[in-house]
Design an enzyme around this catalytic site. Sequence first.
Site, PDB file in Angstrom:
ATOM      1  N   LEU A 163     -47.887  37.313  48.203  1.00 17.80           N
ATOM      2  CA  LEU A 163     -48.050  38.693  47.731  1.00 17.80           C
ATOM      3  C   LEU A 163     -47.137  39.025  46.550  1.00 17.80           C
ATOM      4  O   LEU A 163     -47.144  40.154  46.073  1.00 17.80           O
ATOM      5  CB  LEU A 163     -47.771  39.675  48.878  1.00 17.80           C
ATOM      6  CG  LEU A 163     -48.754  39.613  50.061  1.00 17.80           C
ATOM      7  CD1 LEU A 163     -48.293  40.556  51.165  1.00 17.80           C
ATOM      8  CD2 LEU A 163     -50.161  39.978  49.615  1.00 17.80           C
ATOM      9  N   ARG A 164     -46.361  38.041  46.094  1.00 20.58           N
ATOM     10  CA  ARG A 164     -45.460  38.327  44.984  1.00 20.58           C
ATOM     11  C   ARG A 164     -46.232  38.675  43.717  1.00 20.58           C
ATOM     12  O   ARG A 164     -45.771  39.467  42.898  1.00 20.58           O
ATOM     13  CB  ARG A 164     -44.530  37.135  44.744  1.00 20.58           C
ATOM     14  CG  ARG A 164     -43.412  37.437  43.745  1.00 20.58           C
ATOM     15  CD  ARG A 164     -42.372  36.334  43.692  1.00 20.58           C
ATOM     16  NE  ARG A 164     -41.498  36.395  44.853  1.00 20.58           N
ATOM     17  CZ  ARG A 164     -41.278  35.398  45.688  1.00 20.58           C
ATOM     18  NH1 ARG A 164     -41.898  34.242  45.523  1.00 20.58           N
ATOM     19  NH2 ARG A 164     -40.448  35.526  46.702  1.00 20.58           N
ATOM     20  N   GLY A 165     -47.416  38.099  43.558  1.00 23.60           N
ATOM     21  CA  GLY A 165     -48.233  38.389  42.378  1.00 23.60           C
ATOM     22  C   GLY A 165     -48.613  39.845  42.295  1.00 23.60           C
ATOM     23  O   GLY A 165     -48.481  40.488  41.251  1.00 23.60           O
ATOM     24  N   ASP A 222     -42.203  30.367  40.584  1.00 23.65           N
ATOM     25  CA  ASP A 222     -42.654  31.573  41.271  1.00 23.65           C
ATOM     26  C   ASP A 222     -41.607  32.677  41.228  1.00 23.65           C
ATOM     27  O   ASP A 222     -41.922  33.849  41.443  1.00 23.65           O
ATOM     28  CB  ASP A 222     -43.002  31.231  42.724  1.00 23.65           C
ATOM     29  CG  ASP A 222     -43.713  32.368  43.428  1.00 23.65           C
ATOM     30  OD1 ASP A 222     -44.673  32.916  42.861  1.00 23.65           O
ATOM     31  OD2 ASP A 222     -43.294  32.735  44.549  1.00 23.65           O
ATOM     32  N   THR A 261     -45.490  42.035  41.548  1.00 21.06           N
ATOM     33  CA  THR A 261     -45.037  41.898  40.166  1.00 21.06           C
ATOM     34  C   THR A 261     -46.015  42.558  39.208  1.00 21.06           C
ATOM     35  O   THR A 261     -45.599  43.234  38.253  1.00 21.06           O
ATOM     36  CB  THR A 261     -44.878  40.410  39.803  1.00 21.06           C
ATOM     37  OG1 THR A 261     -43.976  39.792  40.710  1.00 21.06           O
ATOM     38  CG2 THR A 261     -44.346  40.264  38.387  1.00 21.06           C
TER      39      THR A 261
END
Length: 341
Positions: free
Chosen positions: A272-274, A191, A277
């Site tokens: 929420l990293r998706g 991740d 990014t």
Amino acid sequence: MSQPFPFSAIVGQEAMKHAMVLTAVDPSIGGVLVFGDRGTGKSTAVRALAALLPPIRCVAGCPVNSPRKADCPDWAAVEDTRIVSRPTPVVDLPLGVSDDRVTGALDIERALTKGEKAFQPGLLAKANRGYLYIDEVNLLEDHIVDLLLDVAQSGENLVEREGLSIRHPARFVLVGSGNPEEGELRPQLLDRFGLSVEVTSPHDIDTRVEVMRRRDAFDRDPRGFLKLWKPQDAQLRKDILAARKALPKVSTSENTLTDCAALCIALGSDGLRGELTLLKAARAAAAFDGAKSVEREHLRRVAAMALGHRLRRDPMDESGSAARVERIVADTLGPVRVAAE
């Protein structure tokens, strides 16, 4: 030291090259994971990227590549404070490396010869403001993975051992490569990679012949081959610098933010990293294209590499992660519009 194969001369593997260029435009994207067969140019591309990247300005005597004298850590006792230009650091992190080699430790020689307690910087110090490359990243030992996760989260390396209490900045782009047949990557580390691409051996004769032709030409006459491809690499470096300059000016509409959220919900990605990014990668792609705003085409182009490794496993879907993302992108954003001639 021998020169690496030119980045522009790498045949095919467009997704891998594009992902690496995007991290050069915006290092905050968070790095690149390249998974695929052996002999598909993974490590060649990383070495080539090192030669392609624009230089950095840093303090000559600073072990962590600080851009200004005021940023140099006190423990370094920097004497040479000249501001110099150096190649962007690309540091290899080998398998089996010790914690001390990664984080730094007590300088034993200085302690024995002078009786002084001093810090010997490690690989994380050398990689600051550059790239940290891990070949066979899926075989990395768990304690090193934990260490990297801590540093990646904080952007700082903290060493407390043998009476030392040292901290220094450790912000780098993490690039990992590996063969999925040799083991999976821990989800926590997976991740942390902003982008992920899968590379395969080319299946058509013409592409494989061109790979052989260029590699053979490089091995026979490296200097002549580098000279032949120098203009292409120089232009790509110029384009990267232009994109870096344009990046803060690229606008992002509310519709684009909504598209990012809708895609991640449709894909079922955790956290929420998706979204973040995906947004950063699309903005970097827009800057590299010379566009003034992020469009759906930019989202389509980077969605698979930004979100493919964040998907939950679906035992009922045997298609690859990239194919699943592309299918959901088409369902969510609609078909690609073809401009009228």
